[in-house]
Scaffold this motif. Structure first.
Motif, mmCIF file in Angstrom:
data_model
loop_
_atom_site.group_PDB
_atom_site.id
_atom_site.type_symbol
_atom_site.label_atom_id
_atom_site.label_comp_id
_atom_site.label_asym_id
_atom_site.label_seq_id
_atom_site.Cartn_x
_atom_site.Cartn_y
_atom_site.Cartn_z
ATOM 1 N N ALA A 198 33.182 35.060 47.009
ATOM 2 C CA ALA A 198 32.026 35.910 46.754
ATOM 3 C C ALA A 198 32.262 36.731 45.498
ATOM 4 O O ALA A 198 33.370 37.187 45.230
ATOM 5 C CB ALA A 198 31.778 36.836 47.937
ATOM 6 N N LEU A 199 31.192 36.903 44.732
ATOM 7 C CA LEU A 199 31.249 37.689 43.498
ATOM 8 C C LEU A 199 30.534 39.022 43.640
ATOM 9 O O LEU A 199 30.841 39.973 42.917
ATOM 10 C CB LEU A 199 30.637 36.894 42.342
ATOM 11 N N GLY A 215 34.042 45.367 42.501
ATOM 12 C CA GLY A 215 33.922 45.648 41.080
ATOM 13 C C GLY A 215 33.258 44.523 40.315
ATOM 14 O O GLY A 215 33.263 43.362 40.743
ATOM 15 N N HIS A 216 32.686 44.857 39.151
ATOM 16 C CA HIS A 216 31.966 43.852 38.368
ATOM 17 C C HIS A 216 32.902 42.759 37.861
ATOM 18 O O HIS A 216 32.453 41.667 37.500
ATOM 19 C CB HIS A 216 31.251 44.522 37.187
ATOM 20 N N ASN A 217 34.198 43.025 37.835
ATOM 21 C CA ASN A 217 35.166 42.042 37.344
ATOM 22 C C ASN A 217 36.063 41.527 38.470
ATOM 23 O O ASN A 217 37.170 41.049 38.230
ATOM 24 C CB ASN A 217 36.023 42.651 36.236
ATOM 25 N N GLU A 218 35.583 41.643 39.725
ATOM 26 C CA GLU A 218 36.388 41.219 40.872
ATOM 27 C C GLU A 218 35.705 40.094 41.637
ATOM 28 O O GLU A 218 34.498 39.877 41.522
ATOM 29 C CB GLU A 218 36.609 42.401 41.830
ATOM 30 N N LEU A 269 25.737 30.795 47.811
ATOM 31 C CA LEU A 269 25.599 31.820 48.851
ATOM 32 C C LEU A 269 24.324 32.648 48.737
ATOM 33 O O LEU A 269 24.141 33.594 49.486
ATOM 34 C CB LEU A 269 26.822 32.739 48.837
ATOM 35 N N GLY A 270 23.441 32.296 47.814
ATOM 36 C CA GLY A 270 22.154 32.977 47.750
ATOM 37 C C GLY A 270 21.729 33.367 46.355
ATOM 38 O O GLY A 270 20.536 33.397 46.060
ATOM 39 N N GLY A 311 28.024 33.812 44.871
ATOM 40 C CA GLY A 311 29.259 33.152 45.252
ATOM 41 C C GLY A 311 28.981 31.736 45.693
ATOM 42 O O GLY A 311 27.839 31.251 45.621
ATOM 43 N N ALA A 312 30.019 31.054 46.128
ATOM 44 C CA ALA A 312 29.877 29.649 46.492
ATOM 45 C C ALA A 312 30.962 29.262 47.478
ATOM 46 O O ALA A 312 31.966 29.958 47.643
ATOM 47 C CB ALA A 312 29.975 28.769 45.242
ATOM 48 N N SER A 313 30.744 28.144 48.133
ATOM 49 C CA SER A 313 31.774 27.565 48.994
ATOM 50 C C SER A 313 31.841 26.066 48.740
ATOM 51 O O SER A 313 30.877 25.456 48.264
ATOM 52 C CB SER A 313 31.484 27.840 50.480
#
Length: 581
Positions: A198-199, A215-218, A269-270, A311-313
């Motif tokens: 997840a982002l 965080g924006h970079n995490e 993820l959306g 995000g993605a899986s």
């Protein structure tokens, strides 16, 4: 996170989101879908259920669209039970789906391995058996991030639902019997592995707040589909580096040899577009080619989402001849079509599913009348609890967002709002009868894990005072102990596992000690409240051993359990209400 910042959603009212979404879905696919049953939450395939065919029922919380109702249609699921956002459907909603899908050959439930889903689907299966409908279940456990090898039955179900549902639906479509359908789905589950990243966070429509901060970079590696934290948090990396880590975990967990064949799902993820998903699939294909593993078919897109999470899986299904045959079996649903000729529709006979009504008659002349808590005052206490849960809804959801899926306050509020509505018109009921009704309306409204737990709690508490018209101090303590016993009996949790039990058990012990020392009802409730608070605070010091937060390990330390927090809210409100009498 700034408290006054709210996320934006194109909805009308939060309480109408499921109803409005289902209305829109049925209007978009009138040739495929319809709604059946009194709950309005069973989406049924128009040409799916038929005589002699195993009925395939899938389900889970909303917010994962197109899962679950999007996979209802010919050749896949016959019906889906639709829960509230991130919350399992209730047994009654699942039962509506089962009745609609029943073709006389038994029904088959498939769902992700989450505590609430397991409890609600188990209760629905028990209800089916009472109606003479054979019922079996398979829980999807594809997420390698949520438990190590050797403990696969503890893993949660994420995007692997897609493959397990498809295989089960195809087996039923081919005319296999109930045992064979279960075997096919279990084989798919055993050969399916997923891993996600997840982002960004997602937000519950009812709160408009992000479930967690990142965080924006995490990025969060190993994220579930409800916004639950993953295995670790780290700096954002390139698509190839992320895919390498996801695939590394998957391939370490499943045996793939040169010459093997797989199906691939790269799932958004959306809020992650096709552009990024195809970049991930590019790397997945490279890794598999390097191992000499061929891809039979790949799906790239949004198939099991988490509201607006970015995000993605990645999911792999290792194929054998039978799984490949079932994967290729034609189906037609709003979210998935596999081309090919569909078999003739067949007949569908209307079935009547009636169970014997149970009427409990109470002779009030035999009930004990000493005690200041009359049925009317008990009703006032429960209405006060409903108000307190509403007032604390966002706080409870925020607690849950840190270690869970962020919906605890929302689901508790939905349940107690149903209790409030049920009490709008006073009835001539005993406290035990009120408790039984509270349990039913709470369960029907909520599902999730809170639904079965509090339904069992209210029923157990009511049974504990069934010899009373009014409650004195001893009966009030017995009622609280009944709450605790019902929760333990239904959920199986113990003290020290970071659940609501950690608040209720010390509350009971404190109340009983006060009672033994001669305390009155107010002081007994005060002792219970203090015990619940101590138990609530204790949960912040321990690692979770149950539910979704169990996957966090020591990352759950330092965070209060939301169920224990809501237990304290309930008991503190009861104490305050009784003090005012």
């Amino acid at each position: 996170m700034t408290d006054d910042i709210r996320t934006k959603k194109l909805i009308n009212a939060p309480e109408d989101i499921i109803t409005h979404a289902l209305e829109g879905m049925i209007a978009a696919h009138p040739d495929m879908l319809t709604i059946e049953g009194a709950t309005g939450r069973a989406v049924v395939a128009k040409d799916g259920p038929r005589d002699g065919k195993v009925g395939v029922i899938i389900g889970g919380g909303s917010g994962h669209e197109p899962a679950f109702a999007g996979y209802v249609g010919r050749g896949l699921a016959d019906a889906a039970a639709v829960g509230n956002v991130f919350a399992s459907p209730s047994p009654e909603q699942i039962l509506d789906a089962a009745k609609a899908a029943d073709g006389g050959a038994g029904v088959f439930f498939l769902y992700g391995n989450y505590t609430g889903d397991v409890m609600n689907f188990d209760m629905a299966a028990e209800a089916c058996e009472r109606l003479g409908i054979p019922a079996r279940s398979v829980q999807v456990t594809d997420d390698v991030a949520s438990a190590p090898r050797g403990r696969e039955d503890e893993r949660r179900g994420i995007a692997g639902d897609f493959f397990v549902f498809k295989i089960a639906g195809a087996a039923a479509e081919q005319g296999r019997d109930l045992d064979a359908c279960v075997a096919a789905a279990q084989s798919a589950n055993d050969n399916c592995r997923s891993m996600g990243v997840a982002l960004t966070a997602c937000s519950m429509p009812q709160t408009g707040k992000l479930n967690f901060e990142i965080g924006h970079n995490e990025m969060e590696i190993g994220m579930g589909v409800h916004g639950e934290p993953g295995m670790r948090r780290g700096p954002l990396e390139t698509a190839d580096a992320v895919t390498d880590e996801l695939m590394g975990m998957i391939l370490d967990d499943m045996a793939l040899d040169t010459g093997d064949e797989v199906a691939v799902l790269v799932n958004g993820l959306g809020a992650t577009g096709q552009l990024e998903l195809y970049i991930i699939h590019r790397r997945v294909a490279q890794i598999l080619a390097e191992r000499g593993v061929s891809i039979h078919y790949a799906w790239v897109g949004e198939y099991c989402t988490s509201l607006e999470m970015a995000g993605a899986s990645v999911t792999l299904l290792k194929l054998d001849a039978d799984l490949k045959n079932l994967l290729d079996t034609p189906c037609r649903t709003p979210a998935l079509t596999v081309a090919g000729a569909l078999a003739p529709k067949g007949t569908r006979t209307a079935r009547h599913h009636e169970s014997a009504a149970e009427t409990t008659r109470i002779d009030r002349s035999l009930l004990k009348t000493d005690g200041i808590i009359t049925p009317e005052r008990f009703r006032t206490m429960m209405l006060a609890v409903a108000d307190a849960i509403f007032a604390n809804r966002d706080w409870l959801s925020e607690l849950d967002g840190v270690i869970g899926d962020g919906d605890h306050g929302v689901t508790m509020d939905i349940g107690f709002a149903a209790v409030r509505q049920g009490f709008d018109t006073p009835r001539d009921e005993t406290i035990t009868q009120m408790c039984d009704r509270m349990g039913k309306v709470f369960l029907d409204a909520v599902g999730a894990s809170s639904g079965p737990l509090y339904a069992s709690a209210f029923q157990s508490a009511g049974a504990a005072v069934s010899d009373r018209l009014n409650l004195d101090a001893a009966a009030m303590v017995a009622w609280i102990e009944g709450l605790s016993d019902g929760i333990v009996a239904r959920g199986g949790a113990c003290v020290g596992e970071k659940t609501m039990v950690d608040a209720y058990v010390p509350a009971v012990n404190a109340a009983k000690a006060a009672l033994g020392a001669g305390a009155d009802i107010t002081d007994c409730l005060n002792a219970a409240t203090i015990g619940a608070k101590e138990g609530r605070d204790y949960t912040a010091t321990i690692e979770s051993k149950r539910g979704r937060s169990k996957k966090l390990g020591d990352r759950s330390i330092g965070h209060m359990d939301p169920g224990a927090a809501s237990a304290h809210v309930i008991l503190a409100t009861l104490q305050k209400a009784v003090s005012a009498f």
